[in-house]
Design a protein around this motif. Sequence first.
Motif, PDB file in Angstrom:
ATOM      1  N   ALA A 131       0.828  -1.206   0.000  1.00 59.04           N
ATOM      2  CA  ALA A 131       0.000   0.000   0.000  1.00 59.04           C
ATOM      3  C   ALA A 131       0.856   1.247   0.000  1.00 59.04           C
ATOM      4  N   ILE A 132       2.065   1.154   0.541  1.00 61.86           N
ATOM      5  CA  ILE A 132       2.944   2.309   0.610  1.00 61.86           C
ATOM      6  C   ILE A 132       3.844   2.397  -0.610  1.00 61.86           C
ATOM      7  N   GLU A 133       4.102   1.284  -1.277  1.00 62.50           N
ATOM      8  CA  GLU A 133       5.121   1.265  -2.318  1.00 62.50           C
ATOM      9  C   GLU A 133       4.607   1.009  -3.733  1.00 62.50           C
ATOM     10  N   ASP A 135       2.740   2.933  -5.608  1.00 68.17           N
ATOM     11  CA  ASP A 135       2.259   4.169  -6.237  1.00 68.17           C
ATOM     12  C   ASP A 135       3.439   5.045  -6.649  1.00 68.17           C
ATOM     13  N   GLN A 138       3.857   9.112  -6.968  1.00 67.77           N
ATOM     14  CA  GLN A 138       2.668   9.771  -6.437  1.00 67.77           C
ATOM     15  C   GLN A 138       2.812   9.962  -4.925  1.00 67.77           C
ATOM     16  N   ASN A 140       1.715   9.840  -1.040  1.00 69.26           N
ATOM     17  CA  ASN A 140       0.949   8.843  -0.306  1.00 69.26           C
ATOM     18  C   ASN A 140       0.683   9.360   1.100  1.00 69.26           C
ATOM     19  N   ARG A 143       2.879   7.863   3.941  1.00 68.87           N
ATOM     20  CA  ARG A 143       4.248   8.396   3.972  1.00 68.87           C
ATOM     21  C   ARG A 143       4.240   9.834   4.484  1.00 68.87           C
ATOM     22  N   ARG A 144       3.213  10.601   4.090  1.00 63.96           N
ATOM     23  CA  ARG A 144       3.119  11.989   4.556  1.00 63.96           C
ATOM     24  C   ARG A 144       2.920  12.036   6.073  1.00 63.96           C
ATOM     25  N   SER A 152       9.311   6.940  -0.325  1.00 64.98           N
ATOM     26  CA  SER A 152       9.133   5.693  -1.068  1.00 64.98           C
ATOM     27  C   SER A 152      10.465   5.133  -1.560  1.00 64.98           C
ATOM     28  N   GLY A 215       5.075  13.186   1.001  1.00 69.46           N
ATOM     29  CA  GLY A 215       4.598  11.814   0.871  1.00 69.46           C
ATOM     30  C   GLY A 215       5.020  11.073  -0.366  1.00 69.46           C
ATOM     31  N   TYR A 216       5.953  11.644  -1.149  1.00 73.46           N
ATOM     32  CA  TYR A 216       6.434  10.942  -2.343  1.00 73.46           C
ATOM     33  C   TYR A 216       7.338   9.773  -1.956  1.00 73.46           C
TER      34      TYR A 216
END
Length: 216
Positions: A131-133, A135, A138, A140, A143-144, A152, A215-216
């Motif tokens: 779910a974290i990796e 995207d 973009q 997330n 992550r933010r 990421s 969050g990138y």
Amino acid sequence: MKRLRTGFPITRRRFAFWVGFGLFNLGEVLRADVLDDLAAASMRAAEPATPQEPGSTPEHWTLAENNSWVWFERENLVDGRWKLTGITAPVHKQTGERYTGHSGYLDDDLVPAAVRHGEQRASAGPATGGAIEDDAGQPNAMRRARHGRPPSRWLRSLNADELRIWLVTIDVPEAGVSGMTYWEHLTRDHSFDSARIAGLAEDEQAKLHAAAHYGY
């Protein structure tokens, strides 16, 4: 040397340190290094401090856990370094009951909603990593919520030339540093490989840092 039931070594110095701040009973619940940091934070709190406006000290929250318990940790930026300044009451993973053997925990309401929401997804199991990796390129929310610590794997895999091209395509809020350089902060606290980001100008490092926090 004595040992707690968890197997953490207890030296005379550590025993006196923990007992002096009423932390000894937590040794069977949390990690030894967490207790050391909390005791040190308590000592700093007892010393005269420079007055600050409410909310002026940067902070971030992270979810922490061991085999049986889960809790949130708050860190504040002090003298250019992130320092542990408190934790919420540990909650047992199986029973959902809160640990009651100690007082002085941070109120759960202090934990940002995005971080609390992240806890639900984090407890879902192995799918969390995806779910974290999954995207790449973009931002997330998870992550933010952890302030890009780390960002990421995709972002950390880019070399300076690739980052230079990509950075001009995004627009992110500024995220400054205090008491350190962007280079030091990126490589020490945000897990960037120094060899990969070598050659980035300071303004590019600043934008990369902002991208990590976004969050990138």
